[in-house]
Design a protein around this motif. Sequence first.
Motif, PDB file in Angstrom:
ATOM      1  N   PHE A  86      61.185 120.517  39.998  1.00  0.00           N
ATOM      2  CA  PHE A  86      59.954 120.533  39.199  1.00  0.00           C
ATOM      3  C   PHE A  86      59.920 119.375  38.195  1.00  0.00           C
ATOM      4  O   PHE A  86      59.658 119.569  37.006  1.00  0.00           O
ATOM      5  N   VAL A  87      60.187 118.179  38.676  1.00  0.00           N
ATOM      6  CA  VAL A  87      60.176 117.000  37.802  1.00  0.00           C
ATOM      7  C   VAL A  87      58.808 116.338  37.886  1.00  0.00           C
ATOM      8  O   VAL A  87      58.372 115.932  38.958  1.00  0.00           O
ATOM      9  N   PRO A  88      58.089 116.209  36.773  1.00  0.00           N
ATOM     10  CA  PRO A  88      56.769 115.564  36.806  1.00  0.00           C
ATOM     11  C   PRO A  88      56.879 114.087  37.185  1.00  0.00           C
ATOM     12  O   PRO A  88      57.888 113.432  36.907  1.00  0.00           O
ATOM     13  N   GLY A  89      55.811 113.581  37.776  1.00  0.00           N
ATOM     14  CA  GLY A  89      55.786 112.166  38.107  1.00  0.00           C
ATOM     15  C   GLY A  89      55.939 111.294  36.876  1.00  0.00           C
ATOM     16  O   GLY A  89      56.562 110.223  36.929  1.00  0.00           O
ATOM     17  N   GLY A  90      55.377 111.746  35.737  1.00  0.00           N
ATOM     18  CA  GLY A  90      55.493 110.975  34.510  1.00  0.00           C
ATOM     19  C   GLY A  90      56.929 110.814  34.054  1.00  0.00           C
ATOM     20  O   GLY A  90      57.311 109.756  33.526  1.00  0.00           O
TER      21      GLY A  90
END
Length: 332
Positions: free
Chosen positions: A269-273
């Motif tokens: 669950f790592v955001p693209g940002g």
Amino acid sequence: MILIMLRLTQYAQGGGCACKIPPGELEDILAGLGVPAPQDPLGELLVGVETGDDAAVVRLANGTAVVSTADFFTPVVDDPFDWGRIAAANALSDVYAMGGSPLMALNLLCWPRDALPYELAKEVLRGGAEVAARAGCHVAGGHSVTAPEPMYGMAVTGLADPDQLMRNDAGRPGLPLSLTKPLGLGVLNNRHKRTGEVFPQAVATMTELNADASRAAVRAGVRCATDVTGFGLLGHLFKLARASGVTAVLDAAAVPLLAGAREAVRDGFVPGGSRRNLGWVAGRLTSTVDEETLLLLADAQTSGGLLIAGEVPGAPVIGELVRRGEHEIVVR
């Protein structure tokens, strides 16, 4: 019932401060952009765009400094009242990061009126007003537009002592680095968006004002600080080290993390940002830690804590500033 069933995070491509334009791209946009100086200035611009600090600061003739900032973003949680509280705390944080006190705020609201009922917008504004009242900050109107995605935040005006400003270019070798809130907000918010799981510890952290930490830092004589938001700890630390002409040595094991943050990274669950943040600073750091840890250190925060070049009661020391070396950041 329909208000409960609607999930605000599903109406936005990004979420919270992770929806910012990537830092490298933003610097390309701003490169060479000259701002004409006024012919008859009312005051002296103390902090502008030069170092990418948290807010603009102008010294007035009476010796007072005015602090001005604006911040808004797409939903980071599904609860509209909580989103309003988080967005307001995040906008106020820029004033606290400069060592100031917020005085007045204006609401900034973008709303897809054909997709989401106004009852939700009212709850968002109510949440913002609640946090502003807690901060002793007047909310005096604002501006709203119809937009394809919901967005909310505030333009905030504050006051500060110009001789006690905290800036991101005032670091010097020998100063410890303190962090006032744990990391992991980006990965937990992304998990919330994708699964609907609710993380009260993340909401509590994002709605906590940085007021006490700011006042404690100013009392301790701190002159260098920034807040940790969309560019992650590593991104904001890089900006501070670059602006101050120093190297930051970071003790990764000393950095506090929210419960569930590491598990969120391991579960994907790592955001693209957050990944873009790490990519931006990759060439500016040397590290002996694993990628999972680096992703947490680069995690895009929303309404994160203050990163302070100095010691503040209750805040863990996570590293120190040293003389500029080959890299701006060393992670151990």
